[in-house]
Every structure is written in structure tokens, then in C-alpha cells.
Design a protein around this motif. Sequence first.
Motif, PDB file in Angstrom:
ATOM      1  N   ARG A 272       0.560  -0.787  -0.090  1.00  0.00           N
ATOM      2  CA  ARG A 272       0.196  -0.016  -0.297  1.00  0.00           C
ATOM      3  C   ARG A 272       0.932   1.116  -0.533  1.00  0.00           C
ATOM      4  O   ARG A 272       0.287   2.759  -0.945  1.00  0.00           O
ATOM      5  N   MET A 273       2.381   1.250   1.095  1.00  0.00           N
ATOM      6  CA  MET A 273       2.534   2.260   0.799  1.00  0.00           C
ATOM      7  C   MET A 273       3.664   2.651  -0.616  1.00  0.00           C
ATOM      8  O   MET A 273       3.458   3.618  -0.937  1.00  0.00           O
ATOM      9  N   LEU A 296      -0.147   7.416   4.064  1.00  0.00           N
ATOM     10  CA  LEU A 296      -0.238   6.168   5.117  1.00  0.00           C
ATOM     11  C   LEU A 296       1.529   6.172   5.238  1.00  0.00           C
ATOM     12  O   LEU A 296       1.483   5.476   6.446  1.00  0.00           O
ATOM     13  N   THR A 297       2.354   6.113   4.600  1.00  0.00           N
ATOM     14  CA  THR A 297       4.183   6.562   5.480  1.00  0.00           C
ATOM     15  C   THR A 297       3.830   7.281   6.887  1.00  0.00           C
ATOM     16  O   THR A 297       4.247   6.960   7.413  1.00  0.00           O
ATOM     17  N   ARG A 298       3.019   8.864   6.847  1.00  0.00           N
ATOM     18  CA  ARG A 298       2.642   9.356   8.069  1.00  0.00           C
ATOM     19  C   ARG A 298       2.446   8.470   8.921  1.00  0.00           C
ATOM     20  O   ARG A 298       3.231   8.748  10.320  1.00  0.00           O
ATOM     21  N   SER A 399      11.981   6.367   1.362  1.00  0.00           N
ATOM     22  CA  SER A 399      12.926   6.061   0.047  1.00  0.00           C
ATOM     23  C   SER A 399      13.606   4.555   0.526  1.00  0.00           C
ATOM     24  O   SER A 399      13.503   3.755  -0.755  1.00  0.00           O
ATOM     25  N   VAL A 400      13.845   3.933   1.483  1.00  0.00           N
ATOM     26  CA  VAL A 400      13.502   2.503   1.630  1.00  0.00           C
ATOM     27  C   VAL A 400      12.649   1.691   1.379  1.00  0.00           C
ATOM     28  O   VAL A 400      12.730   0.701   0.158  1.00  0.00           O
ATOM     29  N   VAL A 401      11.094   2.005   1.312  1.00  0.00           N
ATOM     30  CA  VAL A 401      10.654   0.873   0.937  1.00  0.00           C
ATOM     31  C   VAL A 401      10.401   1.268  -0.607  1.00  0.00           C
ATOM     32  O   VAL A 401       9.907   0.035  -1.413  1.00  0.00           O
ATOM     33  N   ARG A 402      10.507   2.357  -1.697  1.00  0.00           N
ATOM     34  CA  ARG A 402      10.553   2.606  -3.122  1.00  0.00           C
ATOM     35  C   ARG A 402      11.300   0.994  -3.802  1.00  0.00           C
ATOM     36  O   ARG A 402      11.090   0.979  -4.442  1.00  0.00           O
ATOM     37  N   ARG A 403      12.910   1.608  -2.679  1.00  0.00           N
ATOM     38  CA  ARG A 403      14.197   0.848  -3.527  1.00  0.00           C
ATOM     39  C   ARG A 403      13.848  -0.623  -3.079  1.00  0.00           C
ATOM     40  O   ARG A 403      14.218  -1.789  -3.860  1.00  0.00           O
TER      41      ARG A 403
END
Length: 440
Positions: A272-273, A296-298, A399-403
Motif C-alpha cells: 500500500r505504501m 499512509l507513510t505518515r 525511500s527504503v520502501v520504494r527501493r
Amino acid sequence: MRRFLRGWRSWIDVLFERSYRMKMGEIWQPGFNIFMVNEPQWVRRILVGNAPDYPKHELMHRMLEPLLGSSIFTTNGEVWARQRRLVDQALGHARLKRVFPLMRDCVDDMLSRMDTKADGEPFDIDAEMTYVTADIIFRTILSEKLSSTDAATIYEAFVEFQHHAQRSMMLSMYRLPSFLPRRASARSAVKIRAVLARLIAQRFEKRNAPEQPEDILSALIAARDPHTGDGFGYEELVDQVCMLFLAGHETSASALGWSLYLTAQCGHMQSRMLAEIDTEVGARPFEYGDPKALELTRDVFREALRLYPPVGFFVREALQTHCMRNKTVPKGSPLLISPWLIHRHQSLWERPNEFDPDRFGTPAGKASLKCAYIPFSAGPRVCPGAAFASQEAMLILASVVRRFTLAPVAERVPKPVGRVTIRSENGIWIRLMRRPAEGR
């Protein structure tokens, strides 16, 4: 004696199941009693409404003075008010928009380091979060890139400092000699202060030279009290930078370590993030303002702060004898307000021990957020760097979740310990896998 032995390792171990239900508790100590306040009305009165009547207790100053000196984290009265005016003025000049590119550069370096570990093997994310948050503080306060050597020195020294500072406080509470752990914590603090003082001294000597870096240190040097016209001296400057370093690096590192641990437990939350990031940002580099769009990240970060608030307790002092919930609180008594307890209180939160970032969108969650959520404290002594920490944390999480895809390590469950901050005694171990390169 049982309570003393439990608290020797971690103050969390002193708590009992009923601690998470009571509105107010009393802990009998040799010579004085400690009052634990969980009721939102009294918490607000102590931290916000009647804050001058409840200054910080000397226990906190005694524990943190070796590292933070006489900074706004430990001082009271007019000394604190003057320091806070100067610090607020300096942080006001350091706009979040201006420091965002520096944050992003640090995060890019962090991702490169994490790329080398994205092979599915377990590794401790705690040390990496300490490195990146310290690097961000170095670049935004001092305009210096943090070396791996200094990062290791700071990480190891702060682990030692927390260990000895906790024991020093426990001995002080029981009116027992605390000079040995105090001396040990001071030795650890010297290692951290030396790294910072070396750079501050160079800049302070050249403070009148032209073309100074436009960073937080320059703003602190230039800050002037509107009431007196004076600014920080060198020793004061070191104390305030050490305070900002602790507040901006150690607390953020703690919060981010726990955030990634909780995220690793929930593959569906990562999906979801990632979908939200793809929608709001796409594949381009993050820009200033992007974190605000990632709701959602917040909420993931909010929920991590709820379950694992970096600073687990605040200690205030009653300046006058008064009645609180039918108990007589004598003058000079320590009043303990614990975000750890309040954030997990059974009457203040639904399913208080569950990780549920969606709770903040419900009526009950919104109500609890308003009355029982204090990760950055509240009132005049609210954390001056709360907005900075939130921007930094959301950028790192996104950044971590995207990578990467994050996965838990079932055989390495973290053990939270409460000392200066709430950390894991055995690290926070996760697995990383690189996401497919297309589109990212």
C-alpha cells in the motif's frame, strides 16, 4: 529490591500489567515517592496549562548532564527561557525546504550502503539508521559529511552512555552512591562531545569571517536574545549542539529502527505504501513537499512513534504540595509522564498493543491522537525539531520502501529496553531484497 534489580537493566521492566490501566500510580522510594501520571487532563495540566509549576526534575539533569551539559533539554526557569529563545530563532532560520536537499543526499548515500546488503541475508538495521540520522544532523548543523569512523565512534559511545546513565539514575533514585556509573557515562559522553566540539571550535574561531556556511550552527552563532542582545558563548554552543544532535539523531534513529521493523512485519502495508508513492511521486527523485502527500507513510511513522516513542518518559517536579486524584503530592516530588505507558494505555486506545496505522482515520483513533499522543512532549517544552524529524523520517521510510522489499527475521525478535531512549537490546534485524529496477 525486586524493582531495583529490574530497573537496573531497563525502566520498562519495572512496569506491571496494571501500569497500563491505572490513571495515576505511586512508587515508594527511599526518602521520596514518584507519582506516575497517565490521566490526559493532568498530563495536559503538567505539560501545557501549568507548565511553569512543573519544571524538569533534577534526576534528568543528573542523568544527561555529562552529554548535554546545561542545554534546553535539562535547564529550567529563565536560563531555559533564554536558551529556548535563541534555539527557536536559529531553527527558524534553518527552513525545512533549505535543508531538504541535504537530507536527500544523505538518504541517497544510505540507499547505496543498503544496496550491498539487499541479498536476503539478515542484518541489523539499527546501526544504519543511527548512521544516516547522524549524517543528516552533521550536514544540516555543521555542513560536514559524517565519516564512517566518526559514525562508529558515536554509535558505540552512545550505547555505552545509555547503559551507564540508566544505572546512574537508578542508583540516584534509591539514594545509593552513583559515582561509578556516572564516571563511566561521562567517559562515553566525552567521546561524542569531542567529535562535535572539534568542528564547533573551528567554526566559532572564524565566526566573524565572511562567507560562512548557511547551516544551523551559523544560525546558532548569529542568534541574539531580543531581551538582552547577547548570544551563545562557546561552551553554551557545544551544549546546545549536543542537545540538537541527541534530539535530532538518536531519537530519530530509534523511531526509524522500530518503524522499519514494524513495516517488515506487514507485507500488505508495504504494498500500500509503494502504491501511494507511485501515485504521488512516481519514479522521480523525492522533492520538498512530497513527504506531506504520503499520508499512509505518515501514519506508519505515527503508529511506530505510538508503540515505541523514542523518549519513554518525562520527569517533572512539583513546586508546591497539592492534591492530584485524591493523592497528596508533596513539594519536590518527581512526576513521571510516560509516552510509553500513555500510548499503550488500555482505556485510551483501542487494541493498544497492535500495529495499525489505519487507526488514525477512525473517530476513536482521532480522539486518542488528540488527548493521548505525546511522542514529542507538549506545551512550551515541546521538541523544537519535531517538524525536522518528521520530514526526515518520512523521506527515509518512503525511500527504503520504494527501493527494497523488507522481511522480518523470525528468530531475532527485538527486545525493547528503556534507558535514555527506547532501543532494542539485541538490535533490529530484517532482510532486504532489491525491488525490480523498472520504473524505479
